[in-house]
Design a protein around this motif. Sequence first.
Motif, PDB file in Angstrom:
ATOM      1  N   UNK A 158       0.816  -1.220   0.000  1.00 40.36           N
ATOM      2  CA  UNK A 158       0.000   0.000   0.000  1.00 40.36           C
ATOM      3  C   UNK A 158       0.856   1.279   0.000  1.00 40.36           C
ATOM      4  N   UNK A 159       0.275   2.332  -0.530  1.00 37.39           N
ATOM      5  CA  UNK A 159       0.842   3.663  -0.385  1.00 37.39           C
ATOM      6  C   UNK A 159       2.036   3.982  -1.248  1.00 37.39           C
ATOM      7  N   UNK A 160       2.091   3.450  -2.465  1.00 39.48           N
ATOM      8  CA  UNK A 160       3.241   3.732  -3.341  1.00 39.48           C
ATOM      9  C   UNK A 160       2.752   3.981  -4.762  1.00 39.48           C
ATOM     10  N   UNK A 161       3.318   4.989  -5.413  1.00 42.43           N
ATOM     11  CA  UNK A 161       3.059   5.239  -6.825  1.00 42.43           C
ATOM     12  C   UNK A 161       4.385   5.271  -7.577  1.00 42.43           C
ATOM     13  N   UNK A 162       4.385   4.661  -8.755  1.00 42.24           N
ATOM     14  CA  UNK A 162       5.582   4.625  -9.569  1.00 42.24           C
ATOM     15  C   UNK A 162       5.664   5.803 -10.523  1.00 42.24           C
ATOM     16  N   UNK A 163       6.747   5.831 -11.288  1.00 44.04           N
ATOM     17  CA  UNK A 163       6.976   6.896 -12.254  1.00 44.04           C
ATOM     18  C   UNK A 163       6.235   6.611 -13.561  1.00 44.04           C
ATOM     19  N   UNK A 164       5.956   7.630 -14.335  1.00 46.68           N
ATOM     20  CA  UNK A 164       5.407   7.369 -15.672  1.00 46.68           C
ATOM     21  C   UNK A 164       6.434   6.614 -16.521  1.00 46.68           C
ATOM     22  N   UNK A 167      -3.064   5.388 -13.979  1.00 44.55           N
ATOM     23  CA  UNK A 167      -3.190   6.685 -14.613  1.00 44.55           C
ATOM     24  C   UNK A 167      -2.373   6.731 -15.888  1.00 44.55           C
ATOM     25  N   UNK A 168      -2.571   7.767 -16.689  1.00 42.39           N
ATOM     26  CA  UNK A 168      -1.859   7.914 -17.953  1.00 42.39           C
ATOM     27  C   UNK A 168      -1.285   9.318 -18.056  1.00 42.39           C
ATOM     28  N   UNK A 169      -0.317   9.461 -18.962  1.00 42.40           N
ATOM     29  CA  UNK A 169       0.333  10.748 -19.146  1.00 42.40           C
ATOM     30  C   UNK A 169       1.516  10.927 -18.229  1.00 42.40           C
ATOM     31  N   UNK A 170       2.167  12.045 -18.327  1.00 44.56           N
ATOM     32  CA  UNK A 170       3.400  12.295 -17.580  1.00 44.56           C
ATOM     33  C   UNK A 170       3.168  12.993 -16.246  1.00 44.56           C
ATOM     34  N   UNK A 171       1.957  13.419 -15.966  1.00 41.93           N
ATOM     35  CA  UNK A 171       1.631  14.014 -14.663  1.00 41.93           C
ATOM     36  C   UNK A 171       1.081  12.914 -13.766  1.00 41.93           C
ATOM     37  N   UNK A 218       2.434   6.229 -22.535  1.00 40.46           N
ATOM     38  CA  UNK A 218       2.883   6.519 -21.170  1.00 40.46           C
ATOM     39  C   UNK A 218       1.751   6.303 -20.167  1.00 40.46           C
ATOM     40  N   UNK A 219       2.090   5.581 -19.093  1.00 49.06           N
ATOM     41  CA  UNK A 219       1.124   5.307 -18.037  1.00 49.06           C
ATOM     42  C   UNK A 219       1.873   5.154 -16.724  1.00 49.06           C
ATOM     43  N   UNK A 220       1.142   5.015 -15.629  1.00 49.54           N
ATOM     44  CA  UNK A 220       1.740   4.826 -14.308  1.00 49.54           C
ATOM     45  C   UNK A 220       0.745   4.095 -13.419  1.00 49.54           C
ATOM     46  N   UNK A 221       1.273   3.505 -12.354  1.00 45.10           N
ATOM     47  CA  UNK A 221       0.481   2.669 -11.445  1.00 45.10           C
ATOM     48  C   UNK A 221       0.814   3.040 -10.009  1.00 45.10           C
ATOM     49  N   UNK A 222      -0.077   2.635  -9.112  1.00 47.36           N
ATOM     50  CA  UNK A 222       0.209   2.831  -7.703  1.00 47.36           C
ATOM     51  C   UNK A 222      -0.857   2.205  -6.825  1.00 47.36           C
ATOM     52  N   UNK A 223      -0.673   2.363  -5.540  1.00 47.41           N
ATOM     53  CA  UNK A 223      -1.634   1.868  -4.556  1.00 47.41           C
ATOM     54  C   UNK A 223      -1.918   2.971  -3.544  1.00 47.41           C
ATOM     55  N   UNK A 224      -3.101   2.888  -2.959  1.00 49.62           N
ATOM     56  CA  UNK A 224      -3.464   3.811  -1.883  1.00 49.62           C
ATOM     57  C   UNK A 224      -3.531   3.021  -0.574  1.00 49.62           C
ATOM     58  N   UNK A 225      -4.745   2.775  -0.051  1.00 45.77           N
ATOM     59  CA  UNK A 225      -4.840   2.052   1.221  1.00 45.77           C
ATOM     60  C   UNK A 225      -4.654   0.549   1.064  1.00 45.77           C
ATOM     61  N   UNK A 226      -4.885   0.027  -0.146  1.00 44.67           N
ATOM     62  CA  UNK A 226      -4.864  -1.423  -0.370  1.00 44.67           C
ATOM     63  C   UNK A 226      -3.573  -1.864  -1.056  1.00 44.67           C
ATOM     64  N   UNK A 227      -3.212  -3.129  -0.821  1.00 47.99           N
ATOM     65  CA  UNK A 227      -2.155  -3.744  -1.618  1.00 47.99           C
ATOM     66  C   UNK A 227      -2.796  -4.322  -2.883  1.00 47.99           C
ATOM     67  N   UNK A 254      -3.966  10.414 -21.173  1.00 46.71           N
ATOM     68  CA  UNK A 254      -3.986   9.952 -22.559  1.00 46.71           C
ATOM     69  C   UNK A 254      -4.920   8.744 -22.633  1.00 46.71           C
ATOM     70  N   UNK A 255      -6.154   8.924 -23.059  1.00 43.70           N
ATOM     71  CA  UNK A 255      -7.113   7.807 -23.092  1.00 43.70           C
ATOM     72  C   UNK A 255      -6.674   6.653 -23.982  1.00 43.70           C
ATOM     73  N   UNK A 256      -5.757   6.906 -24.927  1.00 40.35           N
ATOM     74  CA  UNK A 256      -5.309   5.832 -25.823  1.00 40.35           C
ATOM     75  C   UNK A 256      -4.200   4.980 -25.224  1.00 40.35           C
ATOM     76  N   UNK A 257      -3.703   5.346 -24.039  1.00 41.08           N
ATOM     77  CA  UNK A 257      -2.545   4.649 -23.475  1.00 41.08           C
ATOM     78  C   UNK A 257      -2.898   3.305 -22.860  1.00 41.08           C
ATOM     79  N   UNK A 258      -4.071   3.215 -22.247  1.00 40.29           N
ATOM     80  CA  UNK A 258      -4.436   2.022 -21.490  1.00 40.29           C
ATOM     81  C   UNK A 258      -5.899   1.680 -21.758  1.00 40.29           C
ATOM     82  N   UNK A 259      -6.172   0.400 -21.968  1.00 43.15           N
ATOM     83  CA  UNK A 259      -7.547  -0.093 -22.004  1.00 43.15           C
ATOM     84  C   UNK A 259      -7.852  -0.738 -20.660  1.00 43.15           C
ATOM     85  N   UNK A 260      -8.974  -0.384 -20.061  1.00 44.84           N
ATOM     86  CA  UNK A 260      -9.366  -0.935 -18.762  1.00 44.84           C
ATOM     87  C   UNK A 260     -10.771  -1.507 -18.862  1.00 44.84           C
TER      88      UNK A 260
END
Length: 292
Positions: free
Chosen positions: A81-87, A106-110, A132-141, A167-173
């Motif tokens: 929990x509680x970690x976000x990676x880089x784009x 999330x997507x994009x560089x921000x 470009x995309x990025x991932x992370x966690x909040x309260x959950x693993x 960027x909506x084209x970066x990731x399909x969910x």
Amino acid sequence: MTANRASPRLRRCLALASFAAALGSAIGAQAAELDPKAVVLTTPDQFKWRNANMQAPNNALVLGDPAKAGSPYVYINSFVPGRFGNPHHHPNDRYIVVVEGAAWRGTGTVVDPAHATRVPKGTFMIDHAQKVHWDGTKEESGAYLITGIGPSTSTDVPKTDGPWTGDPSAVTIKLPDQIPWQGARANQRAILAGDPSKPAMYVMMAKWPKGNNFSRPHSHTADRYIYVLEGTWWVATGNKFDPANLMVPVKAGTFATEFGNQVHWAGAKDEDAVILIIGQGPTKNTPVDEAK
């Protein structure tokens, strides 16, 4: 008086006989074995994690080599929990199923967690090549199962400040309630990527409802890789159809390889099962003559 003395002895004999019968039944129930030329199982306790400390972000390779060009791979990423990676981005499409907990994407560089999408267990995603995309966690693993065709390198992209655009084209969910299930309850399938009948990688899910619901002995023309997402899946090898004695239970979190042109059959007994199926097409399901 002799009869009275004999009764306890008789009762002990009957008890021992009953215990022996129960033990024999238990041993018989556990005696089912899979032909390793047809199906091989890797249970979660057999995964080789990069870090022994499971309190840190971690990964375990269960198939292939992500660095090898043209080769399929499967690995599991585990997050705390509680970690976000880089784009970042990848050179090829990657197919991802959330197999535990919940992460955020999330997507994009921000990198702005307020604009990330929560992706719980059962979510399917595609990381599109060079996007470009990025991932992370909040309260959950959480944990991802990630598959694709190598090479699967990761290239970090500098973070930028400013308002989030994405960027909506970066990731399909596809969240769990968006999985495109088709078929009757006894035979539900969802094609998530590709087409098993055509060349290239495919990813699909299958639901096996409880209640002695099994396929019959068959083979596939190419290898298939299975991850048990929920419940207990049961599998057997060979052309003798005998669910009471020949099936092996496969618990959630187990990874299985079904080798091409080898006979097996599978299904569910006392609880529903959901499995993830990965392979390279074209492949065809071929029924076989059953042993008498």
